[in-house]
Scaffold this motif. Structure first.
Motif, PDB file in Angstrom:
ATOM      1  N   ARG A   1      13.354   7.928   4.484  1.00  0.00           N
ATOM      2  CA  ARG A   1      12.583   9.109   4.099  1.00  0.00           C
ATOM      3  C   ARG A   1      11.175   8.745   3.665  1.00  0.00           C
ATOM      4  NH1 ARG A   1      16.173  13.134   1.960  1.00  0.00           N
ATOM      5  NH2 ARG A   1      14.410  14.050   0.868  1.00  0.00           N
ATOM      6  N   LEU A   2      10.219   9.501   4.157  1.00  0.00           N
ATOM      7  CA  LEU A   2       8.863   9.421   3.612  1.00  0.00           C
ATOM      8  C   LEU A   2       8.739  10.425   2.478  1.00  0.00           C
ATOM      9  CD1 LEU A   2       8.471   8.525   6.762  1.00  0.00           C
ATOM     10  CD2 LEU A   2       6.043   8.755   6.183  1.00  0.00           C
ATOM     11  N   LYS A   3       8.114  10.009   1.386  1.00  0.00           N
ATOM     12  CA  LYS A   3       7.877  10.921   0.269  1.00  0.00           C
ATOM     13  C   LYS A   3       6.598  11.731   0.505  1.00  0.00           C
ATOM     14  CE  LYS A   3       8.070   7.746  -3.027  1.00  0.00           C
ATOM     15  NZ  LYS A   3       8.067   7.254  -4.416  1.00  0.00           N
ATOM     16  N   ARG A   4       5.657  11.127   1.228  1.00  0.00           N
ATOM     17  CA  ARG A   4       4.419  11.819   1.635  1.00  0.00           C
ATOM     18  C   ARG A   4       4.231  11.532   3.106  1.00  0.00           C
ATOM     19  NH1 ARG A   4      -0.557  11.089   0.397  1.00  0.00           N
ATOM     20  NH2 ARG A   4      -0.611   8.917  -0.278  1.00  0.00           N
ATOM     21  N   GLU A   5       3.731  12.513   3.858  1.00  0.00           N
ATOM     22  CA  GLU A   5       3.522  12.232   5.276  1.00  0.00           C
ATOM     23  C   GLU A   5       2.383  11.238   5.437  1.00  0.00           C
ATOM     24  OE1 GLU A   5       2.693  15.922   7.223  1.00  0.00           O
ATOM     25  OE2 GLU A   5       0.617  16.006   6.548  1.00  0.00           O
ATOM     26  N   ALA A   6       2.481  10.427   6.494  1.00  0.00           N
ATOM     27  CA  ALA A   6       1.457   9.412   6.744  1.00  0.00           C
ATOM     28  C   ALA A   6       1.395   9.180   8.241  1.00  0.00           C
ATOM     29  CB  ALA A   6       1.809   8.112   6.031  1.00  0.00           C
TER      30      ALA A   6
ATOM     31  N   ILE B   1       6.214   4.946   8.572  1.00  0.00           N
ATOM     32  CA  ILE B   1       6.267   3.652   7.875  1.00  0.00           C
ATOM     33  C   ILE B   1       6.174   2.507   8.886  1.00  0.00           C
ATOM     34  CG2 ILE B   1       7.676   2.128   6.413  1.00  0.00           C
ATOM     35  CD1 ILE B   1       9.080   4.743   5.384  1.00  0.00           C
TER      36      ILE B   1
ATOM     37  N   GLN C   1       0.744   4.029  -2.822  1.00  0.00           N
ATOM     38  CA  GLN C   1       0.343   5.392  -2.458  1.00  0.00           C
ATOM     39  C   GLN C   1       1.499   6.392  -2.502  1.00  0.00           C
ATOM     40  OE1 GLN C   1      -2.886   6.215  -1.477  1.00  0.00           O
ATOM     41  NE2 GLN C   1      -3.504   4.135  -1.984  1.00  0.00           N
ATOM     42  N   ASP C   2       2.680   5.936  -2.933  1.00  0.00           N
ATOM     43  CA  ASP C   2       3.856   6.823  -2.994  1.00  0.00           C
ATOM     44  C   ASP C   2       4.221   7.427  -1.648  1.00  0.00           C
ATOM     45  OD1 ASP C   2       4.499   6.505  -5.721  1.00  0.00           O
ATOM     46  OD2 ASP C   2       2.881   7.866  -6.279  1.00  0.00           O
ATOM     47  N   ILE C   3       3.988   6.691  -0.574  1.00  0.00           N
ATOM     48  CA  ILE C   3       4.396   7.171   0.750  1.00  0.00           C
ATOM     49  C   ILE C   3       5.905   7.011   0.931  1.00  0.00           C
ATOM     50  CG2 ILE C   3       4.202   6.691   3.246  1.00  0.00           C
ATOM     51  CD1 ILE C   3       1.182   6.119   2.719  1.00  0.00           C
ATOM     52  N   ALA C   4       6.457   5.940   0.406  1.00  0.00           N
ATOM     53  CA  ALA C   4       7.918   5.761   0.507  1.00  0.00           C
ATOM     54  C   ALA C   4       8.389   4.803  -0.585  1.00  0.00           C
ATOM     55  CB  ALA C   4       8.296   5.217   1.887  1.00  0.00           C
ATOM     56  N   GLU C   5       9.683   4.819  -0.824  1.00  0.00           N
ATOM     57  CA  GLU C   5      10.296   3.899  -1.776  1.00  0.00           C
ATOM     58  C   GLU C   5      10.337   2.484  -1.184  1.00  0.00           C
ATOM     59  OE1 GLU C   5      11.118   4.627  -4.759  1.00  0.00           O
ATOM     60  OE2 GLU C   5      11.269   6.817  -4.739  1.00  0.00           O
TER      61      GLU C   5
ATOM     62  N   ASN D   1       0.827  -1.212   0.000  1.00  0.00           N
ATOM     63  CA  ASN D   1       0.000   0.000   0.000  1.00  0.00           C
ATOM     64  C   ASN D   1       0.861   1.262   0.000  1.00  0.00           C
ATOM     65  OD1 ASN D   1      -2.486   1.579   0.369  1.00  0.00           O
ATOM     66  ND2 ASN D   1      -1.640   1.990   2.401  1.00  0.00           N
ATOM     67  N   MET D   2       1.908   1.244   0.819  1.00  0.00           N
ATOM     68  CA  MET D   2       2.748   2.449   0.900  1.00  0.00           C
ATOM     69  C   MET D   2       3.509   2.694  -0.407  1.00  0.00           C
ATOM     70  SD  MET D   2       4.006   2.786   4.848  1.00  0.00           S
ATOM     71  CE  MET D   2       4.334   1.067   5.263  1.00  0.00           C
ATOM     72  N   VAL D   3       3.820   1.612  -1.126  1.00  0.00           N
ATOM     73  CA  VAL D   3       4.428   1.778  -2.452  1.00  0.00           C
ATOM     74  C   VAL D   3       3.387   2.335  -3.426  1.00  0.00           C
ATOM     75  CG1 VAL D   3       5.455   0.567  -4.418  1.00  0.00           C
ATOM     76  CG2 VAL D   3       6.116  -0.050  -2.070  1.00  0.00           C
TER      77      VAL D   3
ATOM     78  N   HIS E   1       9.511  -6.764   1.176  1.00  0.00           N
ATOM     79  CA  HIS E   1       9.504  -6.753  -0.294  1.00  0.00           C
ATOM     80  C   HIS E   1      10.592  -7.679  -0.833  1.00  0.00           C
ATOM     81  CE1 HIS E   1       6.534  -3.605  -0.694  1.00  0.00           C
ATOM     82  NE2 HIS E   1       7.255  -2.740   0.005  1.00  0.00           N
TER      83      HIS E   1
END
Lengths: 310, 310
Positions: free
Chosen positions: B178-183, B187, A205-209, A201-203, B231
């Motif tokens: 790093r988060l790309k978007r806050e959540a 993570i 939703q672009d939340i993190a790599e 989900n986080m991938v 992953h």
């Protein structure tokens, strides 16, 4: 399993894939002779060498094991099981195939020896449905690779047989756990699947790599869960009041967090992100390189946590 | 963080609870002086002793650290931050309180130094909303206990500041992501929460005992995740074809498994099962005993996996 009737022969390992090889190495490392049956003749040639590699890895965790057993490659299923003391079945995850194998084993093996299935995705009630004596079957699911992972998840209908199997696996340096009710994925793969759903989900939703999500797991909860389970971690999360305090004060926020978790699908866009992200994380390392790194890590952690076991 | 203006003073640690103490120990172990502000005067008495205990634990992982810094207990927030080079804020998770603290810090601290919040449950956009310069704030969430857990999860609006903060934490032996978007939950706590939901579900559904679920995690996926992320583990689950093969062949069954995961609530019956199960698992060990066992395990695993770091 010498407490079952006349059973004193080898452990029969049925299926010489990754899981069967790993079990064969483990059984022999702890002194059992193994009769290994792999139906594909071309696949038999390399089995002994691959078992030897796994045996060497076991020796890094448990260097004091001395009375090693031998592996005999059986020419038929009947040959493998005819005088065995225990069967560990590791054939492909096809229910009809497994049922057919169990019928053959029931006809050829000593009466009452236990047939343990390594199945990861099938359940006991489906597997045992056609057996003359279903209580002989247990599911005994290892975590891959079984010779380096202590977990074995047990389910069956006969408590005495399950207790004997637990003792058997414990004597092999394993950590058996029991399911009270059968469940697809047993325990550990349900936990893995639940965690991966949110990782995916986080991938999506672009939340993190991908790489940062994996690192967050390894350097955070994964590290913690190598020494303490999730329930117990929340017990400590409650401070001096333990889980009771946690549930009273943070239970509602945990339930809200559950509502906020994602429900991804493995659509084409998400698959592409996963493939690209994992490729970036792998940094050119092959599957073999990654497996070797995993295995040396698994060995090091077990040496550190539980000492070198004999 | 010497690259920010004239910043060369101590690291300001705001809030002397469990997280603040742990950060103070870590900063000093790696040579920084710390100005620690704890507003509750009665709480200040034991802080130096508790920091010393944490410092000893850090030394077991990183024995070669020599140039230890000192901790000064500041009499006021202004005193703590007035000549600091970096702020690590660890006050209670109340948004109004944190905003008030940031306003005071912006007024008193050297211009442009970074204010890092250890917040676990709040998000950057809410925390920074009232600031004169919101880009000075980053969220830098450690995993408890921070002095023994490498993970730090970063989010903010200024890429340069985030890169500097990542370097700063990396120099402290941490592993920043790093988060790309806050959540909410960043993570790691999202992953923990997703896994615990299914762990609670299995208790609620009587699939297994609390203790066996925790053991399945520790001796199975937890052990694996201490060396490899989720992953990457599925990448290896695809055999020679990696994640592409896995997704093509087992993606649909994984999606079906997601459908089969539970949606428990923390109702009274489930809470009672959790409390009883954890009590059984604890076998009389106190919270302190369990924390000590966790900490020695965390130290041992890190020594094994990453050697003794200086």
């Amino acid at each position: 399993m010498t407490d079952r009737g006349t059973a004193s022969g080898p452990v029969a390992v049925v299926g010489g894939g990754l899981i069967g090889i790993s079990w064969a190495a483990l059984f022999t490392a702890y002194g059992h002779d193994v009769a290994l049956y792999e139906p594909v003749e071309a696949a038999r040639a390399g089995l002994q060498a691959r078992i030897a590699v796994a045996r060497t890895q076991i020796g890094e965790i448990a260097p004091d094991l001395l009375d090693a057993g031998t592996v005999t490659l059986a020419q038929s299923l009947v040959d493998a099981v005819t005088d065995c003391c225990f069967v560990q079945e590791n054939v492909p995850e096809k229910i009809a195939l497994k049922r057919e194998i169990y019928a053959s084993i029931e006809a050829a093996a000593p009466a009452d020896i236990t047939i343990a299935s390594s199945t990861s995705s099938l359940v006991w009630s489906d597997l045992s449905a056609d057996m003359t004596n279903p209580s002989r079957l247990i599911t005994a699911h290892p975590f891959n690779p079984p010779h380096l992972m202590p977990l074995v998840e047990l389910f069956g209908s006969d408590p005495t047989r399950l207790a004997e199997a637990a003792s058997f696996y414990r004597a092999l340096g394993r950590h058996p756990v029991r399911l009270k009710r059968e469940a697809v994925g047993h325990i550990a793969n349900r936990l893995s699947s639940a965690l991966w759903r949110e990782a995916v989900n986080m991938v999506a939703q672009d939340i993190a790599e991908v790489e940062d999500i994996d690192a967050a797991l390894v350097y955070g909860p994964g590290l913690r869960w190598s020494v303490m389970g999730s329930h117990m971690a929340y017990h400590l999360g409650g401070g001096d009041g333990g889980i009771g305090h946690y549930l009273a004060h943070l239970g509602p926020s945990q339930e809200r967090r559950w509502q906020d978790l994602g429900h991804p699908t493995l659509d084409a866009a998400t698959q592409a992100k996963l493939v690209d992200g994992i490729e970036a994380e792998a940094r050119g390392r092959s599957i073999r390189d990654l497996e070797a790194a995993r295995d040396s890590g698994l060995i090091a952690v077990q040496q550190a946590l539980w000492g070198k076991r004999s």
